[in-house]
Design a protein around this motif. Structure first.
Motif, PDB file in Angstrom:
ATOM      1  N   ALA A 204      40.136  29.096  39.414  1.00  0.00           N
ATOM      2  CA  ALA A 204      39.950  28.739  38.217  1.00  0.00           C
ATOM      3  C   ALA A 204      40.788  29.357  36.634  1.00  0.00           C
ATOM      4  O   ALA A 204      41.363  28.535  36.176  1.00  0.00           O
ATOM      5  N   ALA A 205      41.037  30.499  37.134  1.00  0.00           N
ATOM      6  CA  ALA A 205      41.762  31.979  36.879  1.00  0.00           C
ATOM      7  C   ALA A 205      43.573  31.151  36.818  1.00  0.00           C
ATOM      8  O   ALA A 205      44.019  31.855  35.821  1.00  0.00           O
ATOM      9  N   ILE A 206      43.397  31.477  38.388  1.00  0.00           N
ATOM     10  CA  ILE A 206      44.926  31.025  38.459  1.00  0.00           C
ATOM     11  C   ILE A 206      45.700  29.697  37.563  1.00  0.00           C
ATOM     12  O   ILE A 206      46.171  29.996  37.078  1.00  0.00           O
ATOM     13  N   LEU A 207      44.292  28.364  37.482  1.00  0.00           N
ATOM     14  CA  LEU A 207      44.344  27.551  37.469  1.00  0.00           C
ATOM     15  C   LEU A 207      44.909  26.986  36.147  1.00  0.00           C
ATOM     16  O   LEU A 207      46.053  26.750  35.384  1.00  0.00           O
ATOM     17  N   SER A 208      44.182  28.447  35.349  1.00  0.00           N
ATOM     18  CA  SER A 208      44.545  28.544  33.289  1.00  0.00           C
ATOM     19  C   SER A 208      45.952  28.685  32.851  1.00  0.00           C
ATOM     20  O   SER A 208      46.186  28.410  32.020  1.00  0.00           O
ATOM     21  N   LEU A 209      46.188  30.234  34.117  1.00  0.00           N
ATOM     22  CA  LEU A 209      47.684  30.707  34.285  1.00  0.00           C
ATOM     23  C   LEU A 209      49.187  28.900  33.881  1.00  0.00           C
ATOM     24  O   LEU A 209      49.428  29.465  33.152  1.00  0.00           O
ATOM     25  N   LEU A 210      48.582  28.294  34.421  1.00  0.00           N
ATOM     26  CA  LEU A 210      49.275  27.561  34.289  1.00  0.00           C
ATOM     27  C   LEU A 210      49.237  25.749  34.068  1.00  0.00           C
ATOM     28  O   LEU A 210      49.672  25.334  34.172  1.00  0.00           O
TER      29      LEU A 210
ATOM     30  N   GLY B 195      35.085  31.868  40.231  1.00  0.00           N
ATOM     31  CA  GLY B 195      36.370  31.939  38.927  1.00  0.00           C
ATOM     32  C   GLY B 195      37.501  32.027  39.341  1.00  0.00           C
ATOM     33  O   GLY B 195      38.126  32.044  38.518  1.00  0.00           O
ATOM     34  N   TYR B 196      37.849  32.235  40.548  1.00  0.00           N
ATOM     35  CA  TYR B 196      39.430  32.767  40.747  1.00  0.00           C
ATOM     36  C   TYR B 196      40.049  31.505  40.813  1.00  0.00           C
ATOM     37  O   TYR B 196      40.806  31.500  39.393  1.00  0.00           O
TER      38      TYR B 196
ATOM     39  N   ARG C  60      53.395  33.476  40.346  1.00  0.00           N
ATOM     40  CA  ARG C  60      53.711  34.646  39.887  1.00  0.00           C
ATOM     41  C   ARG C  60      52.512  34.658  38.926  1.00  0.00           C
ATOM     42  O   ARG C  60      51.633  35.770  38.896  1.00  0.00           O
ATOM     43  N   ALA C  61      51.563  33.558  38.945  1.00  0.00           N
ATOM     44  CA  ALA C  61      50.061  33.243  38.556  1.00  0.00           C
ATOM     45  C   ALA C  61      49.640  34.217  40.092  1.00  0.00           C
ATOM     46  O   ALA C  61      48.403  35.304  39.811  1.00  0.00           O
ATOM     47  N   MET C  62      50.119  33.983  41.009  1.00  0.00           N
ATOM     48  CA  MET C  62      48.882  34.490  42.639  1.00  0.00           C
ATOM     49  C   MET C  62      49.101  36.018  42.040  1.00  0.00           C
ATOM     50  O   MET C  62      48.200  37.015  42.247  1.00  0.00           O
ATOM     51  N   ARG C  63      50.686  36.800  41.453  1.00  0.00           N
ATOM     52  CA  ARG C  63      50.525  38.268  41.796  1.00  0.00           C
ATOM     53  C   ARG C  63      49.862  38.393  40.563  1.00  0.00           C
ATOM     54  O   ARG C  63      49.470  39.809  40.509  1.00  0.00           O
ATOM     55  N   SER C  64      49.392  37.391  39.331  1.00  0.00           N
ATOM     56  CA  SER C  64      48.926  38.393  38.266  1.00  0.00           C
ATOM     57  C   SER C  64      47.464  38.363  38.034  1.00  0.00           C
ATOM     58  O   SER C  64      46.708  39.741  37.529  1.00  0.00           O
ATOM     59  N   VAL C  65      46.727  37.563  38.739  1.00  0.00           N
ATOM     60  CA  VAL C  65      45.667  37.705  38.595  1.00  0.00           C
ATOM     61  C   VAL C  65      45.076  38.783  39.324  1.00  0.00           C
ATOM     62  O   VAL C  65      44.999  38.724  40.690  1.00  0.00           O
ATOM     63  N   GLU C  66      43.641  39.619  39.397  1.00  0.00           N
ATOM     64  CA  GLU C  66      42.826  40.623  39.957  1.00  0.00           C
ATOM     65  C   GLU C  66      42.095  39.821  40.914  1.00  0.00           C
ATOM     66  O   GLU C  66      41.140  40.332  40.280  1.00  0.00           O
ATOM     67  N   ARG C  67      42.501  39.977  41.858  1.00  0.00           N
ATOM     68  CA  ARG C  67      41.786  38.893  42.608  1.00  0.00           C
ATOM     69  C   ARG C  67      40.646  39.553  43.474  1.00  0.00           C
ATOM     70  O   ARG C  67      39.061  39.191  43.377  1.00  0.00           O
ATOM     71  N   HIS C  68      40.730  40.366  43.223  1.00  0.00           N
ATOM     72  CA  HIS C  68      39.193  41.999  43.533  1.00  0.00           C
ATOM     73  C   HIS C  68      37.821  41.943  42.658  1.00  0.00           C
ATOM     74  O   HIS C  68      37.181  42.358  42.892  1.00  0.00           O
ATOM     75  N   LYS C  69      38.760  41.692  41.601  1.00  0.00           N
ATOM     76  CA  LYS C  69      37.265  42.204  40.471  1.00  0.00           C
ATOM     77  C   LYS C  69      36.746  40.319  40.470  1.00  0.00           C
ATOM     78  O   LYS C  69      35.933  39.830  39.310  1.00  0.00           O
ATOM     79  N   PHE C  70      37.107  39.774  41.031  1.00  0.00           N
ATOM     80  CA  PHE C  70      36.290  38.330  41.055  1.00  0.00           C
ATOM     81  C   PHE C  70      35.831  38.311  42.565  1.00  0.00           C
ATOM     82  O   PHE C  70      34.560  37.154  42.917  1.00  0.00           O
TER      83      PHE C  70
ATOM     84  N   MET D 267      47.321  48.204  43.416  1.00  0.00           N
ATOM     85  CA  MET D 267      46.540  46.818  43.248  1.00  0.00           C
ATOM     86  C   MET D 267      48.117  45.775  42.888  1.00  0.00           C
ATOM     87  O   MET D 267      48.103  44.748  43.413  1.00  0.00           O
ATOM     88  N   GLU D 268      48.208  46.267  42.591  1.00  0.00           N
ATOM     89  CA  GLU D 268      49.449  45.229  42.300  1.00  0.00           C
ATOM     90  C   GLU D 268      50.420  45.403  43.419  1.00  0.00           C
ATOM     91  O   GLU D 268      50.929  44.393  43.667  1.00  0.00           O
ATOM     92  N   LYS D 269      50.604  46.141  44.056  1.00  0.00           N
ATOM     93  CA  LYS D 269      50.961  46.310  45.509  1.00  0.00           C
ATOM     94  C   LYS D 269      50.564  45.396  46.183  1.00  0.00           C
ATOM     95  O   LYS D 269      51.342  44.977  47.055  1.00  0.00           O
ATOM     96  N   LEU D 270      49.432  45.553  46.314  1.00  0.00           N
ATOM     97  CA  LEU D 270      48.320  44.904  47.701  1.00  0.00           C
ATOM     98  C   LEU D 270      48.976  43.676  47.318  1.00  0.00           C
ATOM     99  O   LEU D 270      48.825  41.928  47.723  1.00  0.00           O
ATOM    100  N   ARG D 271      49.318  42.678  45.538  1.00  0.00           N
ATOM    101  CA  ARG D 271      48.996  41.573  45.429  1.00  0.00           C
ATOM    102  C   ARG D 271      50.632  41.048  45.360  1.00  0.00           C
ATOM    103  O   ARG D 271      50.774  39.905  46.360  1.00  0.00           O
ATOM    104  N   GLU D 272      51.536  42.213  45.316  1.00  0.00           N
ATOM    105  CA  GLU D 272      52.804  41.341  45.818  1.00  0.00           C
ATOM    106  C   GLU D 272      53.026  41.436  47.415  1.00  0.00           C
ATOM    107  O   GLU D 272      53.743  40.492  48.091  1.00  0.00           O
ATOM    108  N   ILE D 273      51.890  42.135  48.396  1.00  0.00           N
ATOM    109  CA  ILE D 273      52.303  42.277  49.644  1.00  0.00           C
ATOM    110  C   ILE D 273      51.769  40.489  49.951  1.00  0.00           C
ATOM    111  O   ILE D 273      52.035  39.991  51.044  1.00  0.00           O
ATOM    112  N   MET D 274      50.517  40.567  49.570  1.00  0.00           N
ATOM    113  CA  MET D 274      49.867  38.876  50.234  1.00  0.00           C
ATOM    114  C   MET D 274      50.981  37.989  49.258  1.00  0.00           C
ATOM    115  O   MET D 274      50.939  37.661  50.564  1.00  0.00           O
TER     116      MET D 274
END
Ligand code: SAH
Length: 206
Positions: A90-96, A87-88, A25-35, A1-8
């Motif tokens: 919002a999660a990204i914004l909350s890291l920043l 909520g995706y 960095r935020a886009m790499r860290s939030v687990e989009r599939h869980k949303f 999954m981390e790999k998929l986010r890196e490619i994204m």
């Protein structure tokens, strides 16, 4: 999954010119599939919007990144988001930023986003069920306001809830929508069009 986010991030986001390291960095860290309920994991990282139920969609990753970059967050801000959806964003914004207030008009979406954000530990986000056209006057002024549904015209009520020096990023328009960035400074409001986009309409409550 981390790999998929890196490619994204590399192929969809950096390649199109988003360069703010904190955003990437935020886009790499939030687990989009869980949303995205019921989705195959790899589809969550593809280059398009996806359905999240109730006729609504989670935006394309690039658009989330672009809009976040336009917000120019450095960690101290109070942010208002209209259209919590999954909520995706919002999660990204909350890291920043320091605090994120998010309003969602569809009650079941608001409730599931609230639960999801709490379970995943995004505790700087507060979700309210309500009509975004009214904003959240009790918490105003906001340093940044971001709309993820498109109003025909940017509501004056929201501009009024923007702090001096504040930034508002939003799609605007009905069929043809422009992604606009508004800056409020010393009582004057400047607006520029960044690109053209396609969001779900911002609907009116009662
Ligand atoms: N930011 C979301 C995607 C939002 S889709 C995410 O990251 O998943 C747009 C959302 O705006 C939808 O969930 C829709 O129900 C909501 N919406 C539409 N009109 C609204 C209004 N007037 N006030 C608050 N939310 C609204």
């Amino acid at each position: 999954m981390e790999k998929l986010r890196e490619i994204m991030v590399k192929d969809q986001i950096e390649a199109r010119g988003v360069s703010d390291e904190r955003v990437l960095r935020a886009m790499r860290s939030v687990e989009r599939h869980k949303f995205i309920p019921g989705i195959h994991i790899s589809s969550a990282y593809e280059d398009h919007p996806l359905p999240i139920g109730h006729g609504q969609t989670i935006s394309q990753p690039y658009i989330v990144a672009l809009m976040t970059e336009l917000c120019e967050l450095d960690g101290d801000e109070k942010v208002l988001e209209i259209g919590t959806g999954s909520g995706y964003q919002a999660a990204i914004l909350s890291l920043l930023a320091k605090e994120v207030y998010s309003i969602e008009i569809v009650e079941p979406l608001a409730k599931s986003a609230r639960t999801r954000l709490a379970e995943l530990g995004y505790d700087r986000v507060q979700v309210k069920i309500g009509d975004g056209y009214r904003g959240w006057p009790e918490k105003a002024p906001f340093d940044v306001i971001i709309l993820t549904a498109s109003p025909p015209r940017i509501p004056q009520q929201l501009i009024d809830q923007l702090a001096d020096g504040g930034i508002l990023v939003a799609p605007e328009g009905d069929y043809t929508q422009e992604l606009v960035k508004i800056v409020k400074r010393g009582g004057t409001v400047s607006k520029k069009t960044v690109t053209y986009v396609r969001f779900v309409p911002m609907i009116h409550g009662d």
